[in-house]
Design a protein around this motif. Structure first.
Motif, PDB file in Angstrom:
ATOM      1  N   LYS A   1      40.673  27.236  52.284  1.00  0.00           N
ATOM      2  CA  LYS A   1      40.154  28.143  51.253  1.00  0.00           C
ATOM      3  C   LYS A   1      38.947  28.916  51.778  1.00  0.00           C
ATOM      4  O   LYS A   1      38.827  30.130  51.561  1.00  0.00           O
ATOM      5  N   ALA A   2      38.034  28.204  52.491  1.00  0.00           N
ATOM      6  CA  ALA A   2      36.873  28.880  53.058  1.00  0.00           C
ATOM      7  C   ALA A   2      37.297  29.921  54.088  1.00  0.00           C
ATOM      8  O   ALA A   2      36.741  31.021  54.141  1.00  0.00           O
ATOM      9  N   TYR A   3      38.298  29.584  54.910  1.00  0.00           N
ATOM     10  CA  TYR A   3      38.819  30.529  55.909  1.00  0.00           C
ATOM     11  C   TYR A   3      39.392  31.764  55.217  1.00  0.00           C
ATOM     12  O   TYR A   3      39.139  32.898  55.622  1.00  0.00           O
ATOM     13  N   ARG A   4      40.168  31.530  54.155  1.00  0.00           N
ATOM     14  CA  ARG A   4      40.780  32.641  53.421  1.00  0.00           C
ATOM     15  C   ARG A   4      39.722  33.533  52.777  1.00  0.00           C
ATOM     16  O   ARG A   4      39.831  34.767  52.789  1.00  0.00           O
ATOM     17  N   ASP A   5      38.678  32.919  52.247  1.00  0.00           N
ATOM     18  CA  ASP A   5      37.656  33.676  51.529  1.00  0.00           C
ATOM     19  C   ASP A   5      36.623  34.332  52.446  1.00  0.00           C
ATOM     20  O   ASP A   5      35.766  35.075  51.971  1.00  0.00           O
ATOM     21  N   THR A   6      36.666  34.027  53.749  1.00  0.00           N
ATOM     22  CA  THR A   6      35.722  34.662  54.686  1.00  0.00           C
ATOM     23  C   THR A   6      36.440  35.621  55.616  1.00  0.00           C
ATOM     24  O   THR A   6      36.288  36.835  55.511  1.00  0.00           O
ATOM     25  N   LEU A   7      37.249  35.082  56.518  1.00  0.00           N
ATOM     26  CA  LEU A   7      37.911  35.932  57.505  1.00  0.00           C
ATOM     27  C   LEU A   7      38.998  36.796  56.881  1.00  0.00           C
ATOM     28  O   LEU A   7      39.041  38.008  57.096  1.00  0.00           O
ATOM     29  N   GLN A   8      39.877  36.185  56.084  1.00  0.00           N
ATOM     30  CA  GLN A   8      40.992  36.947  55.543  1.00  0.00           C
ATOM     31  C   GLN A   8      40.562  37.945  54.478  1.00  0.00           C
ATOM     32  O   GLN A   8      41.186  38.987  54.321  1.00  0.00           O
ATOM     33  N   SER A   9      39.509  37.664  53.757  1.00  0.00           N
ATOM     34  CA  SER A   9      39.066  38.583  52.709  1.00  0.00           C
ATOM     35  C   SER A   9      38.052  39.599  53.215  1.00  0.00           C
ATOM     36  O   SER A   9      37.670  40.513  52.481  1.00  0.00           O
ATOM     37  N   GLY A  10      37.589  39.438  54.434  1.00  0.00           N
ATOM     38  CA  GLY A  10      36.594  40.361  54.973  1.00  0.00           C
ATOM     39  C   GLY A  10      35.180  40.009  54.595  1.00  0.00           C
ATOM     40  O   GLY A  10      34.247  40.763  54.880  1.00  0.00           O
ATOM     41  N   ALA A  11      34.972  38.846  53.953  1.00  0.00           N
ATOM     42  CA  ALA A  11      33.632  38.453  53.529  1.00  0.00           C
ATOM     43  C   ALA A  11      32.721  38.137  54.708  1.00  0.00           C
ATOM     44  O   ALA A  11      31.496  38.135  54.562  1.00  0.00           O
ATOM     45  N   LEU A  12      33.307  37.893  55.880  1.00  0.00           N
ATOM     46  CA  LEU A  12      32.487  37.634  57.062  1.00  0.00           C
ATOM     47  C   LEU A  12      31.603  38.832  57.369  1.00  0.00           C
ATOM     48  O   LEU A  12      30.443  38.675  57.775  1.00  0.00           O
ATOM     49  N   LEU A  13      32.126  40.037  57.159  1.00  0.00           N
ATOM     50  CA  LEU A  13      31.328  41.243  57.364  1.00  0.00           C
ATOM     51  C   LEU A  13      30.161  41.277  56.390  1.00  0.00           C
ATOM     52  O   LEU A  13      29.033  41.644  56.768  1.00  0.00           O
ATOM     53  N   ASN A  14      30.403  40.894  55.133  1.00  0.00           N
ATOM     54  CA  ASN A  14      29.326  40.874  54.144  1.00  0.00           C
ATOM     55  C   ASN A  14      28.249  39.867  54.514  1.00  0.00           C
ATOM     56  O   ASN A  14      27.050  40.125  54.338  1.00  0.00           O
ATOM     57  N   ILE A  15      28.654  38.716  55.061  1.00  0.00           N
ATOM     58  CA  ILE A  15      27.683  37.715  55.507  1.00  0.00           C
ATOM     59  C   ILE A  15      26.822  38.281  56.626  1.00  0.00           C
ATOM     60  O   ILE A  15      25.589  38.137  56.631  1.00  0.00           O
ATOM     61  N   CYS A  16      27.468  38.967  57.570  1.00  0.00           N
ATOM     62  CA  CYS A  16      26.728  39.559  58.687  1.00  0.00           C
ATOM     63  C   CYS A  16      25.771  40.649  58.204  1.00  0.00           C
ATOM     64  O   CYS A  16      24.623  40.731  58.662  1.00  0.00           O
ATOM     65  N   LEU A  17      26.223  41.485  57.274  1.00  0.00           N
ATOM     66  CA  LEU A  17      25.366  42.554  56.760  1.00  0.00           C
ATOM     67  C   LEU A  17      24.176  41.981  55.995  1.00  0.00           C
ATOM     68  O   LEU A  17      23.055  42.500  56.101  1.00  0.00           O
ATOM     69  N   PHE A  18      24.415  40.935  55.219  1.00  0.00           N
ATOM     70  CA  PHE A  18      23.333  40.303  54.467  1.00  0.00           C
ATOM     71  C   PHE A  18      22.287  39.735  55.427  1.00  0.00           C
ATOM     72  O   PHE A  18      21.081  39.994  55.278  1.00  0.00           O
ATOM     73  N   ILE A  19      22.746  38.978  56.420  1.00  0.00           N
ATOM     74  CA  ILE A  19      21.818  38.381  57.383  1.00  0.00           C
ATOM     75  C   ILE A  19      21.091  39.459  58.179  1.00  0.00           C
ATOM     76  O   ILE A  19      19.872  39.371  58.405  1.00  0.00           O
TER      77      ILE A  19
END
Length: 611
Positions: free
Chosen positions: A482-500
């Protein structure tokens, strides 16, 4: 009996929200006008000083460009509010069609394609149980899934409700969201004999309240120029606080309410009621886009027809129960908007006038431009923060002060407008709720590019909120998956990087300023503390935090059974307390900013005056 074309319509007193909105109407108009002129003056002066400066740097032009892109989005909202508030307010927002005599005939069209049978049957039962004479309306289930089980279930219900019928044009579940074709099948094939005067379109997961027809039809009956009325969508499985802004409350209470005052309300989902002849004259539902309801509204507006919206609680649906499902739904909508450009092709919807084609295409381009704006702006801000250059021309002290004062006034008027719009809606919103899903912009652009360039078309039509939909079925996967789906597959990893990156860049800029050699206040205000930059950093941090918060604290969606109450007639309606829950949330972020933002802006202004 009432004379022909005269109906027994009762006007009810406006609800508290409507009265509250009218109280702030004149303030919204004046603040919107002030914000527009302040923006024009600010950017004119900024551009003049930037062009005339002997020293040109990429930081100044990039900062000005990013500011301009975000300001353009705000200007569009401000212009809409200004145009809407110059129109006279509606005298009443609630009407009721009384008596059982001389009522217009209505077809309730329930569209489905492979959704779970139990959800469809809840929708069908509620539609059959409407407070309207059974001899004056029919419920037609339009099944593009050609389900044998559903056919048999409807046949059984039809023995109890004789105005219910099942229809299918064959299995269409492999098609790409063929809802428009399903509805056109009803309009042009099923209704050729004994056609109704009005039709209501209901999604497979939307439960209509008993008074739905008596509350919506009066608005169309009293206005012959009105072709379509859309109702606000409410949802009975929303998690506490609505962290993903799935209710779309801002759209319904702010944007579409203002469009309604102009006669241009957009149909954005289930629960629309339309005058059948007007839709036939428009060529039926457009098939060039997934967002057929939105596109139909644009076509009707271009043909000079009035479209309306009511805010009453008249239907309840379901929202996606996962981040992946939410993304899938929003991607589909934005792919639909990107398809608006296709109306310029000679082979697409020849019945649409040429001038209207350009309006529709430009509207789609405008929505795409908004996605590009957020994507570019969010990425550019960290680079600006760590750069060592000033963001405005460092000419004379007077020139710097002029630009600083105008910047503070510009940002203040933008915030004041946002608060006034929320007050006018009578609903508390977090600041800049029109950008509530801006963190998905890059994911939307990727989905649009993949769809048009590589032909990766979204398939099926599973109802949102159902565990039968693979993107909704979170119980069948591990927490790691679920975490993989909600980060890499949903594109949320980019949001994490932008926030940081944004937070880190701000801390770095503050550290440089603190450890510098007695940096003066004007220099701070023209670098990392530049008011428009602080404003944009706020938007970037707040909106990119949404998927991060979702990862750490996933919202708990209510099970359907716990939210529904079944009557003696075996019709399930949302429990009475749900409506109270929907109106009881007050965003904490909005309360905090009510104190923080004025303090920051006043501090910046004080720094300018004493320097």
């Amino acid at each position: 009996m009432f004379p022909n074309n005269v109906y027994d319509i009762e006007e009810l007193s406006p609800d508290d929200r409507a009265l509250y909105a009218q109280k702030y109407r004149k303030y919204l108009r004046r603040i919107a006008q002030a914000a527009i002129w302040t923006t024009y003056i600010y950017f004119t002066v900024r551009l003049f000083f930037t062009v005339m400066s002997p020293e040109q740097t990429w930081q100044r032009w990039l900062m000005l460009g990013v500011e301009g892109l975000f300001a353009h989005i705000s200007l569009n909202h401000q212009r809409l509010s200004l145009a809407a508030t110059t129109k006279p307010p509606h005298q009443t927002l609630r009407k009721r069609l009384r008596s059982n005599e001389n009522l217009p005939r209505v077809d309730v069209l329930v569209t489905c394609c492979g959704e779970p049978v139990e959800i469809i049957l809840d929708t069908v039962r509620a539609a059959c149980g409407l407070d309207y004479p059974a001899s004056r309306f029919r419920v037609r289930l339009l099944d593009d899934g050609a389900s044998t089980d559903l056919h048999d279930a409807i046949a059984k219900l039809a023995t109890k409700w004789t105005h219910l019928s099942y229809h299918t044009r064959g299995k269409q579940s492999g098609q790409s969201f063929a809802k428009a074709g399903n509805l056109n099948y009803a309009l042009f094939s099923l209704q050729t004999e004994d056609p109704p005067e009005f039709c209501t379109v209901v999604d497979a997961d939307s439960i209509l309240m008993p008074e739905f027809l008596r509350a919506t039809l009066p608005h169309l009956l009293e206005d012959p120029k009105a072709a379509l009325l859309t109702t606000r969508q409410y949802f009975y499985n929303l998690p506490c606080g609505d962290p993903l802004s799935q209710s779309r409350a801002y759209f319904y209470t702010c944007e579409n309410t203002e469009l309604d005052l102009l006669g241009h309300a957009l149909d954005a989902g289930s629960g629309a009621v339309f005058r059948r002849d007007a839709i036939l004259d428009a060529g039926g539902y457009p098939t060039y886009s997934f967002s057929e309801d939105w596109q139909l509204s644009l076509i009707l507006r271009g043909l000079g027809k009035r479209t309306m919206q009511v805010q009453e609680v008249l239907q309840f649906g379901l929202v996606p129960t996962s981040l992946a499902g939410h993304l899938k739904q929003r991607n589909r909508w934005h792919i639909g908007h990107s398809q608006q450009i296709s109306v310029l092709l000679p082979s697409v919807n020849k019945a649409i006038p040429e001038h209207l084609r350009w309006d529709i295409a430009l509207g789609g381009l405008s929505i795409m431009a908004g996605l590009v704006t957020y994507s570019i702006g969010f990425v550019a801000l960290p680079f600006l923060l760590v750069s060592d250059g000033g963001f405005i021309p460092a000419g004379s002290a007077l020139e710097v002060k002029i630009q600083l004062v105008l910047a503070i006034v510009h940002v203040a008027s933008t915030w004041a407008y946002d608060w006034a719009r929320s007050a006018h809606a009578g609903v508390p919103f977090a600041p800049f709720a029109h950008a509530e899903n801006s963190w998905l912009s890059t994911a939307h652009l990727y989905a649009i590019a993949r769809f048009h360039l590589f032909g990766s078309k979204p398939k099926g039509s599973f109802v949102t909120g159902s565990t039968a939909n693979s993107s909704e079925n979170a119980t069948s996967i591990s927490s790691f998956q679920k975490a993989y789906r909600d980060t890499l597959q949903s594109g949320a990893l980019l949001n994490i990087c932008l926030f940081i990156a944004t937070v880190g860049a701000m801390l770095f800029a503050i550290w440089v300023a603190v450890t510098g050699d007695g940096t003066e206040i004007p220099k701070l205000l023209t670098t990392f503390a530049w008011p428009p930059l602080l404003h944009l950093c706020f938007l970037t941090i707040v909106h990119n935090w949404v998927p991060i918060a979702h990862l750490f604290n996933s919202p708990a969606y209510h099970p359907r059974d716990s939210r529904l109450l079944t009557t003696e007639k075996e019709i399930s309606y949302p429990r009475a307390e749900i409506e109270e829950e929907l109106s009881s949330e007050t965003p904490l972020l909005g309360l905090c900013c009510s104190f923080i933002v004025p303090v920051v802006l006043l501090g910046a202004l004080a720094g300018v005056l004493i320097s």
